[in-house]
Design a protein around this motif. Sequence first.
Motif, PDB file in Angstrom:
ATOM      1  N   LYS A  28       0.808  -1.220   0.000  1.00 19.73           N
ATOM      2  CA  LYS A  28       0.000   0.000   0.000  1.00 19.73           C
ATOM      3  C   LYS A  28       0.846   1.277   0.000  1.00 19.73           C
ATOM      4  CE  LYS A  28      -3.822  -2.233   2.462  1.00 19.73           C
ATOM      5  NZ  LYS A  28      -4.668  -2.210   3.681  1.00 19.73           N
ATOM      6  N   VAL A  29       2.120   1.144  -0.328  1.00 21.67           N
ATOM      7  CA  VAL A  29       2.963   2.343  -0.339  1.00 21.67           C
ATOM      8  C   VAL A  29       2.585   3.235  -1.512  1.00 21.67           C
ATOM      9  CG1 VAL A  29       4.892   1.200   0.799  1.00 21.67           C
ATOM     10  CG2 VAL A  29       4.773   1.212  -1.697  1.00 21.67           C
ATOM     11  N   GLY A  30       2.933   4.512  -1.394  1.00 21.87           N
ATOM     12  CA  GLY A  30       2.651   5.443  -2.476  1.00 21.87           C
ATOM     13  C   GLY A  30       3.444   5.112  -3.727  1.00 21.87           C
ATOM     14  N   ASN A  31       2.865   5.408  -4.851  1.00 20.71           N
ATOM     15  CA  ASN A  31       3.552   5.133  -6.125  1.00 20.71           C
ATOM     16  C   ASN A  31       3.724   6.375  -6.975  1.00 20.71           C
ATOM     17  OD1 ASN A  31       0.931   5.547  -6.893  1.00 20.71           O
ATOM     18  ND2 ASN A  31       0.582   3.492  -7.717  1.00 20.71           N
ATOM     19  N   ASN A 277      21.774   8.383  10.759  1.00 16.65           N
ATOM     20  CA  ASN A 277      21.399   7.164  11.482  1.00 16.65           C
ATOM     21  C   ASN A 277      19.907   7.215  11.804  1.00 16.65           C
ATOM     22  OD1 ASN A 277      22.934   4.826  13.178  1.00 16.65           O
ATOM     23  ND2 ASN A 277      21.103   5.485  14.266  1.00 16.65           N
ATOM     24  N   ASP A 278      19.125   6.345  11.160  1.00 13.35           N
ATOM     25  CA  ASP A 278      17.688   6.216  11.446  1.00 13.35           C
ATOM     26  C   ASP A 278      16.969   7.575  11.373  1.00 13.35           C
ATOM     27  OD1 ASP A 278      18.679   3.710  12.071  1.00 13.35           O
ATOM     28  OD2 ASP A 278      18.051   3.736  14.163  1.00 13.35           O
ATOM     29  N   SER A 279      17.203   8.330  10.315  1.00 14.12           N
ATOM     30  CA  SER A 279      16.648   9.695  10.254  1.00 14.12           C
ATOM     31  C   SER A 279      15.216   9.753   9.753  1.00 14.12           C
ATOM     32  CB  SER A 279      17.539  10.590   9.401  1.00 14.12           C
ATOM     33  OG  SER A 279      17.604  10.123   8.063  1.00 14.12           O
ATOM     34  N   GLY A 280      14.771   8.773   8.965  1.00 13.98           N
ATOM     35  CA  GLY A 280      13.372   8.656   8.598  1.00 13.98           C
ATOM     36  C   GLY A 280      12.776   9.836   7.855  1.00 13.98           C
ATOM     37  N   GLU A 281      11.482  10.069   8.090  1.00 15.88           N
ATOM     38  CA  GLU A 281      10.726  11.132   7.426  1.00 15.88           C
ATOM     39  C   GLU A 281      11.363  12.497   7.703  1.00 15.88           C
ATOM     40  OE1 GLU A 281       7.996  13.508   5.478  1.00 15.88           O
ATOM     41  OE2 GLU A 281       8.223  11.333   5.334  1.00 15.88           O
ATOM     42  N   GLY A 282      11.488  13.294   6.663  1.00 17.21           N
ATOM     43  CA  GLY A 282      12.160  14.575   6.803  1.00 17.21           C
ATOM     44  C   GLY A 282      13.661  14.448   6.800  1.00 17.21           C
ATOM     45  N   GLY A 283      14.145  13.196   6.629  1.00 20.60           N
ATOM     46  CA  GLY A 283      15.568  12.923   6.550  1.00 20.60           C
ATOM     47  C   GLY A 283      15.847  12.057   5.340  1.00 20.60           C
ATOM     48  N   ALA A 284      16.323  10.828   5.585  1.00 21.73           N
ATOM     49  CA  ALA A 284      16.741   9.971   4.476  1.00 21.73           C
ATOM     50  C   ALA A 284      15.617   9.162   3.844  1.00 21.73           C
ATOM     51  CB  ALA A 284      17.840   9.016   4.955  1.00 21.73           C
ATOM     52  N   ALA A 285      14.430   9.065   4.482  1.00 19.97           N
ATOM     53  CA  ALA A 285      13.354   8.233   3.938  1.00 19.97           C
ATOM     54  C   ALA A 285      12.555   8.990   2.874  1.00 19.97           C
ATOM     55  CB  ALA A 285      12.422   7.776   5.054  1.00 19.97           C
ATOM     56  N   MET A 287       9.594  10.497   1.193  1.00 20.72           N
ATOM     57  CA  MET A 287       8.297  10.907   1.706  1.00 20.72           C
ATOM     58  C   MET A 287       7.149  10.364   0.857  1.00 20.72           C
ATOM     59  SD  MET A 287       8.374  14.974   0.607  1.00 20.72           S
ATOM     60  CE  MET A 287       6.770  15.389   1.268  1.00 20.72           C
ATOM     61  N   ARG A 288       7.371  10.136  -0.438  1.00 17.85           N
ATOM     62  CA  ARG A 288       6.300   9.690  -1.319  1.00 17.85           C
ATOM     63  C   ARG A 288       5.868   8.249  -1.063  1.00 17.85           C
ATOM     64  NH1 ARG A 288       8.356  14.005  -3.651  1.00 17.85           N
ATOM     65  NH2 ARG A 288       7.223  15.141  -5.292  1.00 17.85           N
ATOM     66  N   ARG A 289       6.617   7.495  -0.275  1.00 20.22           N
ATOM     67  CA  ARG A 289       6.230   6.113  -0.004  1.00 20.22           C
ATOM     68  C   ARG A 289       5.054   6.013   0.976  1.00 20.22           C
ATOM     69  NH1 ARG A 289       8.730   1.454  -0.170  1.00 20.22           N
ATOM     70  NH2 ARG A 289       8.825   1.204   2.102  1.00 20.22           N
ATOM     71  N   GLY A 351      12.589   2.853   2.498  1.00 21.39           N
ATOM     72  CA  GLY A 351      12.617   4.203   1.944  1.00 21.39           C
ATOM     73  C   GLY A 351      13.960   4.871   2.129  1.00 21.39           C
ATOM     74  N   GLU A 352      14.654   4.548   3.229  1.00 24.89           N
ATOM     75  CA  GLU A 352      15.997   5.089   3.445  1.00 24.89           C
ATOM     76  C   GLU A 352      16.979   4.478   2.448  1.00 24.89           C
ATOM     77  OE1 GLU A 352      16.212   6.501   8.029  1.00 24.89           O
ATOM     78  OE2 GLU A 352      16.405   4.338   7.752  1.00 24.89           O
ATOM     79  N   PHE A 353      16.866   3.168   2.252  1.00 27.56           N
ATOM     80  CA  PHE A 353      17.737   2.532   1.249  1.00 27.56           C
ATOM     81  C   PHE A 353      17.512   3.127  -0.131  1.00 27.56           C
ATOM     82  CE2 PHE A 353      17.894  -0.518  -2.250  1.00 27.56           C
ATOM     83  CZ  PHE A 353      19.244  -0.807  -2.270  1.00 27.56           C
ATOM     84  N   LEU A 354      16.253   3.292  -0.500  1.00 21.57           N
ATOM     85  CA  LEU A 354      15.939   3.765  -1.854  1.00 21.57           C
ATOM     86  C   LEU A 354      16.449   5.178  -2.105  1.00 21.57           C
ATOM     87  CD1 LEU A 354      12.339   2.330  -2.325  1.00 21.57           C
ATOM     88  CD2 LEU A 354      14.451   1.553  -3.435  1.00 21.57           C
ATOM     89  N   SER A 355      16.480   6.000  -1.072  1.00 15.25           N
ATOM     90  CA  SER A 355      17.016   7.351  -1.277  1.00 15.25           C
ATOM     91  C   SER A 355      18.479   7.289  -1.684  1.00 15.25           C
ATOM     92  CB  SER A 355      16.837   8.204  -0.020  1.00 15.25           C
ATOM     93  OG  SER A 355      17.657   7.753   1.038  1.00 15.25           O
TER      94      SER A 355
END
Length: 416
Positions: A28-31, A277-285, A287-289, A351-355
């Motif tokens: 169900k991730v964003g595409n 390190n584990d920065s997530g949303e607003g960082g390395a992840a 956002m469109r996912r 999402g972090e990997f994909l960035s």
Amino acid sequence: MRTSLFLLFAASALAQTPRPGVNYDETKVGNDPLPDLKLTTAEDWTNKRRPEIFKLFEENVYGRTPTDVGAAKFEVTATKKDALGGLATRKFIHISVPSRPAWPGMDVMLYTPNATKNAACFVGLSFGGNHAVSTEADVPLSTRWMRESKEKGVVDHHATEATRGTESSRWPLEMILKRGFAVATAYYGDIEPDRADGWKEGLRAAVSPEGASTVWKDGEWGAIGAWSWGLSRIADYLQTDAQVDGKHLAVIGHSRLGKTSLWAGAQDARFGIVISNDSGEGGAALMRRDFGETTAIITKAFPHWFTPKYASYAGKAAACPVDAHMLIALMAPRPAYIASAAEDHWADQKGEFLSGKYASPVYALFGKKGVGVEEPPAIDQPVGNFIGYHNRTGKHDVTDFDWTQYLNFAARHWAK
């Protein structure tokens, strides 16, 4: 292989404790398509496209850092040449801006290895203060406001003796120093207290002509911008310290401070290695996912971190002209490292990997290899060349495993 890795991520994500309205389902991730990096040549990237993307991050995510904050003043307040049983020299440096007396300044703690001259240095902010990073009993307790945590000894928003060493597992000083690296850190709350109105007591109010009455506008800096500014001032000082190799600085941060390290690295090329390190949303992840924490969630909970405009993309990620792969690309051609944790689905490991993966073509313009793989690696299997990545066993934290990879990464890229 692709299918098995997909199922691994999907299964582990579904095991996450559910939060109402939060997606942990890979089906169900964003595409929505990612913004185009518009690559041509390394020269074009450096002179045209990178400045364009950098400006978009200023306008839409973090805000512009003022250029007229004023000159910083450095005062070495204490030196201990036999710190940590003789392993290191420890200094405390107070950094202030005399033209902004309303800001009380920040206190930097610097450890340099006695066995290494002119050491490369890791630079980062801490959540708990210098006394929480170090186990040495003579490190002064911070007197600044802190987020309440009885578990970590913070009572009535202030540190107590019980706070000492509570962050030391995230800063394995002896491990770092024995590898020949220095460490410089400061409490992020010295720059701006981490609460919605904390800016009124921090750097941003001291810099704004309106002071505590400021109404922040789109494109003006948030707390991440202020914290990033502080990291660059630490870099300023390190250029003057003979025990530090100012040409080899690695900026590092965890969680919200991982977002900060990325923005600091994007703004300041003196950080030759940038670590998230584990920065997530607003960082390395990405956002469109729409996986784990989202723009809507983070801007509601922590509106002070970003420029106000970022909140307008809540539920409308496709409208944002940037995404995290572009943030990672701003580091090129400098080495960057992105780390995830297997149980930290809130930060969206994939999402972090994909960035990193989607930033890799920018590194290729400079003849450098990025993450080097198409699919997320197995747990505890680091990958990458000029963009490093791993997803380690465990929760949202910084561990010895993480630091081992960062030290190896720095040693490899800075081998003399």
